[in-house]
Each structure stands twice: as structure tokens, then as C-alpha cells.
Motif scaffolding. Structure first.
Motif, short mmCIF file in Angstrom:
data_model
loop_
_atom_site.label_atom_id
_atom_site.label_comp_id
_atom_site.label_asym_id
_atom_site.label_seq_id
_atom_site.Cartn_x
_atom_site.Cartn_y
_atom_site.Cartn_z
N THR A 182 -9.86 0.03 -0.58
CA THR A 182 -9.92 -1.30 -1.14
C THR A 182 -9.79 -2.62 -0.24
OG1 THR A 182 -9.06 -0.33 -3.22
CG2 THR A 182 -9.15 -2.74 -3.14
N ASP A 183 -8.99 -2.33 0.62
CA ASP A 183 -8.65 -3.68 1.52
C ASP A 183 -9.75 -3.69 2.52
OD1 ASP A 183 -5.83 -4.00 0.84
OD2 ASP A 183 -5.27 -2.38 2.29
N ARG A 184 -10.52 -2.50 2.91
CA ARG A 184 -11.76 -2.91 3.73
C ARG A 184 -12.96 -3.35 2.80
NH1 ARG A 184 -9.84 2.17 5.75
NH2 ARG A 184 -11.40 3.25 4.53
N ARG A 234 -9.76 -8.80 -6.43
CA ARG A 234 -9.14 -9.58 -5.50
C ARG A 234 -9.98 -10.70 -5.22
NH1 ARG A 234 -6.72 -5.96 -0.80
NH2 ARG A 234 -6.09 -4.13 -1.96
N PRO A 258 0.75 -1.13 0.03
CA PRO A 258 0.08 -0.09 0.00
C PRO A 258 0.91 1.08 0.13
CG PRO A 258 -0.89 -1.57 1.45
CD PRO A 258 0.52 -2.32 1.20
N VAL A 304 -3.80 0.91 5.86
CA VAL A 304 -4.98 0.12 5.28
C VAL A 304 -5.84 0.78 4.30
CG1 VAL A 304 -7.15 -1.06 5.79
CG2 VAL A 304 -5.00 -1.55 7.38
N THR A 305 -5.86 0.41 3.14
CA THR A 305 -6.38 1.21 1.98
C THR A 305 -8.01 1.04 2.00
OG1 THR A 305 -6.75 1.27 -0.27
CG2 THR A 305 -5.74 -0.66 0.27
N ASP A 311 -12.35 -7.03 2.50
CA ASP A 311 -12.69 -7.68 3.62
C ASP A 311 -14.20 -8.03 3.78
OD1 ASP A 311 -9.99 -8.17 4.31
OD2 ASP A 311 -10.11 -6.57 5.62
N ALA A 359 -11.68 -4.02 -5.63
CA ALA A 359 -11.85 -5.30 -4.51
C ALA A 359 -12.37 -6.50 -5.35
CB ALA A 359 -12.74 -4.63 -3.64
#
Lengths: 226, 226
Positions: free
Chosen positions: B18-20, B62, A73, B15-16, B23, B59
Motif C-alpha cells: 500500500t505504501d508503494r 491515504r 507497518p 515497506v508495505t 507513492d 492507498a
DNA sequence: CGCAAGCAAAGTGTCAACACCTTTTCGGTT
DNA sequence: AACCGAAAAGGTGTTGACACTTTGCTTGCG
């Protein structure tokens, strides 16, 4: 390839720009055109390929899925580093996965597929006999052979894993580490043993031969790298 | 977890968004909140989560890498369909991969890791004894156990494969197919056998036990689904 | 009444611009 | 002269808008 081409194929096989970008970058990375561990600058790459950053990022995301690049990131993406250690680990993994593929293939391959595999092997034998087209064709031939075994397993999870994800990573290792394998004759013989085991519909033998085959490659590597 | 926390850790664990998103969507799909085979409308999801389509598409990419969704050009993404057939194939794959993990773990796990694994198992034993927290905790416990074995293999390729990609797919199958496994007692015993094999540093035995363990699960499934 | 062509609506692929983070450079201080 | 701090430059994360494809419906014809 096998199916008659008249039967309804997927509606609209649209090839998107991201697809082409992914193919191009994948090839460039595998061939070593973009060196290992090098940083990928999105603006520069986008400019060089004449596309927007958005499309490029989508392509990079797919490369990340193949484990060809690693992204952190806010720091950007780098081409994966190829340590000898991880190469060994990859071969350990192949031993388990392709062993499984061979076992299933001995049960699930059709007679036609087995015949086609035999024809392929015969062709390889001639190429080796003539000692021509050594480097590239023999490596490509080896990959083709393993490719067909995996397909023959008929296990979709396994096929997707080996043929779509790990396949390119393995090719990258092969190309970049040189791997002018002097054991092509050896490998060819082992391929023949495997074909026989499959012809005999002997799953246990097929797995054994395949595991031994991959293990031989690994040992050969370990010596070459030590 | 193991490293002393003073040693320089990764700079900026940002923590981007897109990460959240990834998840959240992953959880929603695994829990069945977004049903199998349902189409994913980008505009709708983007609106519901209050984000732009660009981030959402990243997202989804992924999710595609985890095999949780399938995307076709110009047609959009759909949550993967869970056929009983493919579930069986997934367990075949697990048998090979986790068998390998157990064999390597018997060689590579540290004494501390083995002790921790023993403590975990003891805790599981008590929970089963008390017959409480049956459903969720025992399933989670089973996953934790397998998770640690895989980590113990120290093979990074294998760890990435099982813990980052296939792990969530397996969880999805478990949750959605119900899988109120009545064989938790059985599974617990098999876990104990495996721990013993690892304590004895017996790779062959460890692989054998693990393969048998996964195969038992598979057979149990095949009956439940037939 | 059924079917094909065409049109409108929705959705995906792509793009250029903005906001935040990281890194580098420049200026000031000890 | 070396070191610390701040501003500027470069890069990544995110956004909204545009173009093309697909889909569903309407309309006209057989």
C-alpha cells in the motif's frame, strides 16, 4: 443548515458502514473509552462491532488521517499518546489558524451569520449567569463558537483543516485532560470582544483578539499542567 | 539524519505494498499524469498496477487524507479539482502557517541547522548566478528551503500538517499551473532576508519576512491567473 | 417523437480466506 | 539455572469473491 432544504442536495447521501464505524470509534477515542496509547486489535474490534476486518481497516485509516491513531507497518495501530508538550504545540497551531480565521471572518461573514453568532453568545451569557449546565454545555458552547468563526472565514482549506481534522483531536485533549475550565466567564468576555470586532468589520482587531484568546487558554493550560 | 545510526532505530521498517501504491499514485497525480477531476476506476487501476482492489482502496484512502482525491459514497473517487480560487486560499493558509514556522524556527533551530540552511542558500545563489537548471531545480530548491524552516520550528503538529499533508497538494498546484516563476531572483533575496532574521534570533522579523514572502508569491499568482 | 419505467452492465462496499511478519512459548544446550 | 534457537500462535497485509448501488441503455407508452 442554512440552505433551504429543497435545493438539490448531493445525490444519494449514502451512509456507508465504514462511516458509522468511523463515527463510533472516533467518539470512543475522544471520550477516552479506548484509552490513550492502547493497541487496537483488529480481530477483536471487528468481532465486538460485528463487522469484517476490511471495513474496520478503512475506518482506522480515517482515524489515522485525523491523527487520532498511529499505525506502524506490521505492528498495528495504537491510539495516539497525549503528551502535555504536544498539547501546547496544538494550541500554538490553533493560535495561528484561528487568528487567521477571525481575520477573514471579519471580512467575509454575512450580516445574518453575525446576528446568529450574537444570538448564540447571548444564550451562552444566560447559561453562565445561571451557573447551570456548567461543564459540558460551556465547553460545547465554546467549540460551537469557534466552529462558526472558522466557517465564517469562507476559506475552504482552512475550514477543512480545522473542522474535519484538528477539531476532533482538540476535543480529545479537552475531554481527557479534564479541563473543567474555571475561566468560562473570562472566555465568554473574550468571545464578546471578538464579536464586536467582527461587527465593526475590523480584521486586524479580530485576529488580535482571537490570538489573545487562544493564548490565554494556552497559558491557563501551561499553569494547570506544570 | 541527525541521530547517530547505531542507536536503536524503529524495529522493522517494513515497506508495505500500500505504501508503494500510495507513492506511485501520489506522484502520478502531482505530475498531472492522472488529470484533475478525472474519475478513478478502482478495477482499472488495480489491474494496471497488478494489485488487488483492497490494497488500492487503502492507498486511495491515504490520498484522500492528503486532499489529493475526493471520494463520495457509492460514486467513487475523483482527483481534486484545482480552481484558481482555492489556490489563493491555499496560499493564505501557507502565509499563516509558514509565518508561524519561521517565528518558531528563529527560536528553536540549532546553530548546525542554521549553518546547513546557509550552505543550501549559497548553493541556490550559484545556480541562479549561472542561470542554469532554472525550472526544476529552483522550484525544488524553494520547496527544500521552506521544508527546512518548517522542520526547524520543532512543532510536531505543524510539521506533520505542512510536510505530510499540504506539501504534496502545494507541489501539485505548482507543477500543474506551470509556475515557471520568473521571480526566482526575488524569492532568493527574500530567503536571504529570512536567514538573516533567523541568524539574529529575531522571531518577529522572521515571521514578518516569511509572511511577506508568501504574500508576494500569492500576489504574483493572482496577477498571472487574472 | 419524447418521456418514463425497467433492465443490463459497471462499479463500489463488504466479507471471509490466505500469506507473511511478529511475538511468545517451548525445548535443548552450555 | 540461564541463555539461545526453533516452532507455534496471534496479528497484519493482501487477495478474490459476493451484495448492493449507480449508471446507461433499451423498451413500451403517451
Amino acid at each position: 443548515m442554512n440552505e433551504p432544504s429543497l435545493i438539490a442536495l448531493e445525490p444519494s447521501i449514502g451512509v456507508t458502514l465504514t462511516d458509522r464505524l468511523f463515527d463510533a470509534l472516533q467518539r470512543a477515542i475522544v471520550e477516552g473509552e479506548i484509552p490513550q496509547g492502547s493497541k487496537i486489535s483488529e480481530p477483536e474490534l471487528a468481532r465486538r462491532h460485528g463487522v469484517s476486518r476490511g471495513s474496520l481497516r478503512a475506518a482506522i485509516a480515517r482515524l489515522e488521517a485525523c491523527k487520532l491513531v498511529e499505525r506502524k507497518p506490521n505492528l498495528g495501530a495504537r491510539v495516539v499518546e497525549l503528551s502535555a508538550e504536544q498539547l501546547i504545540e496544538l494550541f500554538q497551531l490553533r493560535e495561528a489558524l484561528e487568528g487567521m480565521a477571525a481575520r477573514l471572518a471579519a471580512q467575509a461573514m454575512t450580516a445574518a451569520e453575525i446576528d446568529a453568532l450574537g444570538a448564540l453568545l447571548e444564550q451562552h451569557g444566560q447559561q453562565i449567569e445561571q451557573e447551570q449546565g456548567q461543564a459540558y454545555f460551556q465547553q460545547q458552547g465554546d467549540l460551537d463558537f469557534h466552529f462558526r468563526i472558522v466557517q465564517g472565514s469562507k476559506n475552504r482549506q482552512l475550514i477543512a483543516l480545522l473542522c474535519e481534522d484538528l477539531y476532533h483531536l482538540l476535543r480529545m485533549y479537552r475531554v481527557q485532560f479534564g479541563m473543567r475550565s474555571q475561566r468560562s466567564r473570562h472566555a465568554f468576555d473574550e468571545h464578546c470582544y471578538l464579536l464586536n470586532a467582527i461587527r465593526a468589520r475590523d480584521p486586524e482587531m479580530a485576529e488580535l483578539v482571537m490570538r489573545q484568546h487562544v493564548r490565554s487558554s494556552r497559558r491557563h493550560l501551561e499553569q494547570a499542567l506544570a
